[in-house]
Design an enzyme around this catalytic site. Structure first.
Site, PDB file in Angstrom:
ATOM      1  N   TYR A   1      -0.506  42.197  38.976  1.00 44.61           N
ATOM      2  CA  TYR A   1      -1.157  41.038  38.352  1.00 44.61           C
ATOM      3  C   TYR A   1      -0.085  40.232  37.615  1.00 44.61           C
ATOM      4  O   TYR A   1      -0.156  40.039  36.410  1.00 44.61           O
ATOM      5  CB  TYR A   1      -2.226  41.473  37.352  1.00 44.61           C
ATOM      6  CG  TYR A   1      -3.462  42.124  37.918  1.00 44.61           C
ATOM      7  CD1 TYR A   1      -3.670  42.234  39.291  1.00 44.61           C
ATOM      8  CD2 TYR A   1      -4.440  42.636  37.080  1.00 44.61           C
ATOM      9  CE1 TYR A   1      -4.816  42.829  39.792  1.00 44.61           C
ATOM     10  CE2 TYR A   1      -5.595  43.233  37.570  1.00 44.61           C
ATOM     11  CZ  TYR A   1      -5.773  43.324  38.932  1.00 44.61           C
ATOM     12  OH  TYR A   1      -6.912  43.918  39.422  1.00 44.61           O
TER      13      TYR A   1
ATOM     14  N   GLY B   1       3.941  43.872  51.618  1.00 43.47           N
ATOM     15  CA  GLY B   1       5.193  43.993  50.872  1.00 43.47           C
ATOM     16  C   GLY B   1       5.032  44.009  49.371  1.00 43.47           C
ATOM     17  O   GLY B   1       5.456  44.950  48.696  1.00 43.47           O
TER      18      GLY B   1
END
Length: 519
Positions: free
Chosen positions: A462, A174
């Site tokens: 990130y 996801g």
């Protein structure tokens, strides 16, 4: 007891009572919308439930957010059926309770399972079906599946098909797919999102929409702009890519005294220009009080083709035949995850990470090669700091050929590499966290002259709350602009327009979600 203390206690009691009332109202609503064939009560975990802690902790992948003082959800809803997701959306809207959507828990800042306001977790880990069609060269993948499961199911059906995505097998589909998703085949095939052809999402009104019915704008947004800002993505249809029967990997390490500075300098000038079949990751760290550069490669071909190619393009590394290991693509997944050679591939079906640690990550983009003096400067600073590791992932190839506006992910042509800053530690507590996070920020500061500017770009997968936090109040748009430009550059404007259209009341929100346009 003074008046101030009494007032404080009284206000605290009011807050606790109102929270308890909101929780009861929410639970009543969930039960009211429960389907007889799929009762929702069996997938609800409150703090009174003996399994609550284990369910919460089983998908916390950053131990920094598994402390006693970490804010906990009012409840966890482990959806087994689409009706559970629909009920969660409808009832959370009615009670104005914040919903956090978790598919794998690898988000670096715990955004999918931590909040400073009352919240609950919609946990998608049970929705993990994978249906591979080799005839069509596609697969439907539910968001609760892990990358390891996806790779295993593809390899089960074919030894000449794969998919370009991350190297960590316990990452949930996801978050990885919706935020971009990259791996060691991106120079050949682009990102995960460049190979997604359809999706299913439940929108703010509880409707299940595929690409045809959601429209191209929303499909574009959830393939690189993060799914949780726009709805609850249920599944993605991916296009498989063709891979050779044998690939070649190598890992070559050189210390400072083994010419590391010159090798780093050379890598910057050639890594993004190499054959598209070759991806060489460069890792800079400190071992035994000296700087080290490691070169980790994935080559879509055999070593007979690789060694001459390396000797021509990167002779300074001195790659030899004995450095190369030929294996199947699925075996290379294990190699890149640091499993010992010969490990059985069914380890990819395990949902338990090999290592659990406290961590902080940051990102940057390298657009111009650092000078040797610059590399020496960073080496010196890394020796002083000791802890953060720098990982450089080369661009070029297919990445440079896809327009920046094709997907919300804008970091395409003009990049030598994406940089990840990694710091891990074992100690619990705020003091240790602050110490190691500060080390990471310090190295990030030293890198400022060498990386992208105006904006200093970052990668959504990130996740980094240092870039800005959205309080989702009256200034939500200006809050979002701060980090949004760094993650999405000029694509941020289109994402905001789509968000405003599909979720005008900003129901799907978190600390770095896409905001709506100011009214």
């Amino acid at each position: 007891m003074g008046n101030a203390s009494a007032s404080k206690i009284f206000l605290t009691l009011i807050v606790l009572v109102s929270l308890a009332t909101a929780k009861e109202t929410f639970l009543e609503c969930l039960n009211k919308h429960s389907e007889p064939n799929h009762p929702i009560s069996s997938v609800i975990y409150t703090p009174r439930n003996s399994s609550y802690s284990s369910v919460l902790q089983s998908y916390i992948r950053n131990l920094r957010f598994n402390e006693s003082f970490t804010p906990k959800p009012m409840l966890i809803l482990t959806a087994l059926h689409v009706s559970h997701v629909q009920s969660a959306i409808i009832c959370a809207k009615q009670t104005n309770l914040q919903m956090k959507i978790r598919s794998g828990g690898h988000d670096y800042e715990g955004v999918s399972y931590v909040s400073d306001v009352p919240f609950f977790i919609l946990d998608m880990f049970n929705l993990r079906a994978i249906n591979v069609s080799i005839e069509e060269e596609t697969a439907w993948v539910q968001v609760g599946a892990t990358l390891g499961e996806v790779y295993y199911r593809i390899a089960e059906e074919s030894n000449v098909h794969g998919f370009p995505a991350g190297v960590c097998p316990t990452v949930g589909v996801g978050g990885h797919f919706s935020g971009g998703g990259y791996g060691n085949m991106m120079r050949k095939y682009g990102l995960s999102v460049d190979n997604i052809v359809d999706a299913e999402i439940i929108d703010v009104n509880g409707r299940i929409l595929n690409r045809q019915f959601m429209g191209e704008d929303l499909f574009w947004a959830i393939t690189g702009g993060g799914g949780s800002s726009f709805g609850v993505v249920l599944s993605y249809k991916i296009r498989l890519v063709q891979i050779p029967l044998k690939v070649t990997v190598f890992r070559v390490e050189r210390t400072y005294n083994q010419n590391a500075t010159n090798l780093v300098h050379k890598w910057q000038n050639i890594a993004h220009k190499l054959d598209d079949d070759l991806f060489i990751r460069m890792i800079l760290d400190v071992v035994n009080n000296t700087n080290r550069a490691s070169f980790l490669a994935m080559f879509l071909g055999d070593s007979k083709r690789l060694v001459p190619l390396m000797n021509k393009s990167f002779p300074q590394l001195g790659l030899q035949q004995k450095d190369c290991i030929e294996m199947s693509w699925i075996e290379s997944v294990l190699f890149w995850t640091n499993f010992p050679l010969g490990t059985k591939i069914d380890v990819l079906l395990s949902r338990n990470p090999q290592v659990m640690t406290h961590l902080k990550r940051k990102s940057d983009y390298l657009k111009k090669a650092m000078s040797k003096e610059g590399i020496e400067f960073i080496f010196k600073k890394m020796l002083e700091l000791k802890t953060p590791i720098l990982t450089f992932n080369p661009y070029g190839g297919k990445m440079a050929k896809i327009p920046a506006s094709a997907k919300p992910f804008p970091h395409r042509a003009g990049n030598i590499a994406k940089i990840q800053y990694s710091t891990n530690w074992d100690q619990n507590g705020i003091e240790a966290a602050n110490f190691y996070i500060n080390l990471t920020r310090t190295l990030y500061g030293y890198m400022t002259p060498f990386v992208s500017k105006s904006p200093r770009e970052a990668f959504l997968n990130y996740r980094d709350l240092d870039l800005g936090i959205n309080h989702n109040g009256p200034n939500a748009y200006s809050d979002g602009l701060v980090y949004g430009i760094k993650y999405f550059k000029s694509n941020f404007k289109r994402l905001v327009e789509i968000k405003t259209k599909v979720d005008p009341d900003n129901f799907f929100r978190n600390e770095q979600s896409i905001p709506t346009l100011p009214s």
